[in-house]
Design a protein around this motif. Structure first.
Motif, mmCIF file in Angstrom:
data_model
loop_
_atom_site.group_PDB
_atom_site.id
_atom_site.type_symbol
_atom_site.label_atom_id
_atom_site.label_comp_id
_atom_site.label_asym_id
_atom_site.label_seq_id
_atom_site.Cartn_x
_atom_site.Cartn_y
_atom_site.Cartn_z
ATOM 1 N N VAL A 87 56.061 82.689 47.915
ATOM 2 C CA VAL A 87 54.959 83.654 47.934
ATOM 3 C C VAL A 87 54.758 84.111 49.372
ATOM 4 O O VAL A 87 54.319 83.333 50.228
ATOM 5 C CB VAL A 87 53.660 83.024 47.388
ATOM 6 N N TYR A 88 55.083 85.367 49.657
ATOM 7 C CA TYR A 88 54.928 85.925 51.001
ATOM 8 C C TYR A 88 53.552 86.553 51.129
ATOM 9 O O TYR A 88 53.149 87.375 50.288
ATOM 10 C CB TYR A 88 56.007 86.958 51.292
ATOM 11 N N MET A 89 52.850 86.195 52.188
ATOM 12 C CA MET A 89 51.533 86.772 52.467
ATOM 13 C C MET A 89 51.676 87.952 53.427
ATOM 14 O O MET A 89 52.693 88.101 54.115
ATOM 15 C CB MET A 89 50.621 85.712 53.075
ATOM 16 N N THR A 130 53.786 74.206 49.486
ATOM 17 C CA THR A 130 54.001 73.938 50.906
ATOM 18 C C THR A 130 53.807 75.220 51.696
ATOM 19 O O THR A 130 54.465 76.240 51.409
ATOM 20 C CB THR A 130 55.427 73.393 51.158
ATOM 21 N N TYR A 131 52.908 75.189 52.675
ATOM 22 C CA TYR A 131 52.660 76.373 53.513
ATOM 23 C C TYR A 131 53.646 76.386 54.676
ATOM 24 O O TYR A 131 53.865 75.364 55.338
ATOM 25 C CB TYR A 131 51.233 76.367 54.044
ATOM 26 N N ASP A 175 45.751 79.819 49.274
ATOM 27 C CA ASP A 175 46.212 78.438 49.116
ATOM 28 C C ASP A 175 45.518 77.770 47.936
ATOM 29 O O ASP A 175 46.159 77.120 47.097
ATOM 30 C CB ASP A 175 45.945 77.665 50.408
ATOM 31 N N ALA A 176 44.196 77.933 47.851
ATOM 32 C CA ALA A 176 43.433 77.332 46.753
ATOM 33 C C ALA A 176 43.820 77.944 45.408
ATOM 34 O O ALA A 176 43.941 77.239 44.396
ATOM 35 C CB ALA A 176 41.938 77.508 47.005
ATOM 36 N N GLU A 183 40.895 83.298 56.389
ATOM 37 C CA GLU A 183 40.132 83.181 55.148
ATOM 38 C C GLU A 183 40.987 83.551 53.943
ATOM 39 O O GLU A 183 40.942 82.889 52.894
ATOM 40 C CB GLU A 183 38.885 84.082 55.202
ATOM 41 N N GLN A 184 41.803 84.615 54.079
ATOM 42 C CA GLN A 184 42.682 85.014 52.983
ATOM 43 C C GLN A 184 43.737 83.941 52.691
ATOM 44 O O GLN A 184 44.043 83.658 51.538
ATOM 45 C CB GLN A 184 43.373 86.337 53.318
#
Length: 301
Positions: A63-65, A91-92, A78-79, A72-73
């Motif tokens: 998942v690319y942000m 895993t971040y 993550d949650a 905050e995003q």
């Protein structure tokens, strides 16, 4: 039935085992071999299914942000990712982590740390593990709707391949088990019929002196159950012992292929009770009930 009659009939059944030991050994031998083949096919199916499942679960969904995603995003994403159904691991990986990974990979060719010291082009991302390949598509459809997500790369084609392969292997293995079970029923039933036919005069004499059908059937039932359970015990011991030795050898002789397939076979502790219970049930049904019902036509004197 009185207890004295019960013990007498049980004793007669056990006596018949010794008196007709040649046919008893023949039926036990056939049933034991059939059980061993069924057990081997079952264990093969369980292990191939587990290996396919293991390989399929190694595929990560990334998942690319957004490059400019705020703290905050990222925290909210993550949650949301962790709370998504069927997600078992998250895993971040920060942009700096990605840069470090590629820097190590290309250190003999260029210095990425210097090249991107002031402008890191890599996206923050999450590596997501899904519980089963057939749930990857559903998980991906939920992840793309999370705020701040730029792109979701999911191995859908590979997941579909593993799901198809797993189904084919499962159906093939359990079809073999079913075919062997049917063959066992036919072979054992014929063996029992031969055994009963050889003793038709004994059955006829008992009938002529006034013995009831139940009184005649019960010793045969005891004889059949005993031989069936003995066959189940022998087959269980052989198949479990051989499989335990195989798992030990497989674990002590690792190879690149075995590591790729999960590094170990399905533990014996996870399958032994299915084998023992299945063999006991098969022996009881085939020999016990089969023997009792096979003498029906010889009771009409």
């Amino acid at each position: 039935m009185r207890f004295s009659s019960f013990t007498y009939l049980v004793g007669q059944g056990l006596h018949n085992l010794r008196a007709n030991r040649l046919m008893t050994f023949a039926s036990m031998g056939v049933l034991t071999v059939c059980m061993l083949l069924i057990g081997a096919a079952y264990l093969l199916g369980v292990n191939v299914d587990a290996m396919v499942d293991y390989i399929g679960n190694q595929n990560e969904t990334v998942v690319y942000m957004d490059l400019d995603a705020s703290e905050e995003q990222l925290a909210a994403a993550d949650a949301a990712i962790r709370s998504t159904a069927h997600v078992t691991g998250v895993t971040y990986v920060s942009p700096q982590d990605v840069l470090n990974i590629y820097s190590d990979m290309l250190k003999d060719y260029t210095n990425l740390q210097e090249a991107f010291a002031n402008d890191n082009p890599f996206y923050p991302n999450y590596r997501v593990v899904v519980d089963s390949p057939d749930n990857i598509a559903a998980v991906r459809s939920e992840l793309v709707n999370i705020d701040g997500v730029y792109q979701v790369n999911a191995p859908l084609d590979m997941a579909n391949m593993f799901v198809s392969l797993q189904k084919v292997v499962s159906y093939a293995s359990y079809t073999v088990v079913l075919i062997l079970a049917i063959v066992s029923i036919v072979v054992i039933n014929n063996t029992i019929k031969i055994t009963v036919f050889n003793r038709r005069k004994e059955i006829g004499i008992m009938k002529l002196v006034g013995a009831t059908n139940g009184f005649i059937r019960f010793p045969f039932f005891v004889e059949g159950v005993t031989s069936g359970l003995l066959s189940a015990a022998i087959a269980s011991g052989v198949i479990c012992g051989a499989y335990y030795a195989l798992t030990r050898w497989y674990a002590e002789n690792p190879s690149n292929l075995s590591q790729m397939l999960g590094g170990q076979l399905v533990p014996l502790t996870d399958v032994w009770y299915y084998i023992v219970a299945g063999f006991a049930l098969l022996g009881f049904i085939l020999c016990g009930i089969g023997t009792a019902t096979s003498i029906r036509k010889h009771l009409n004197v």
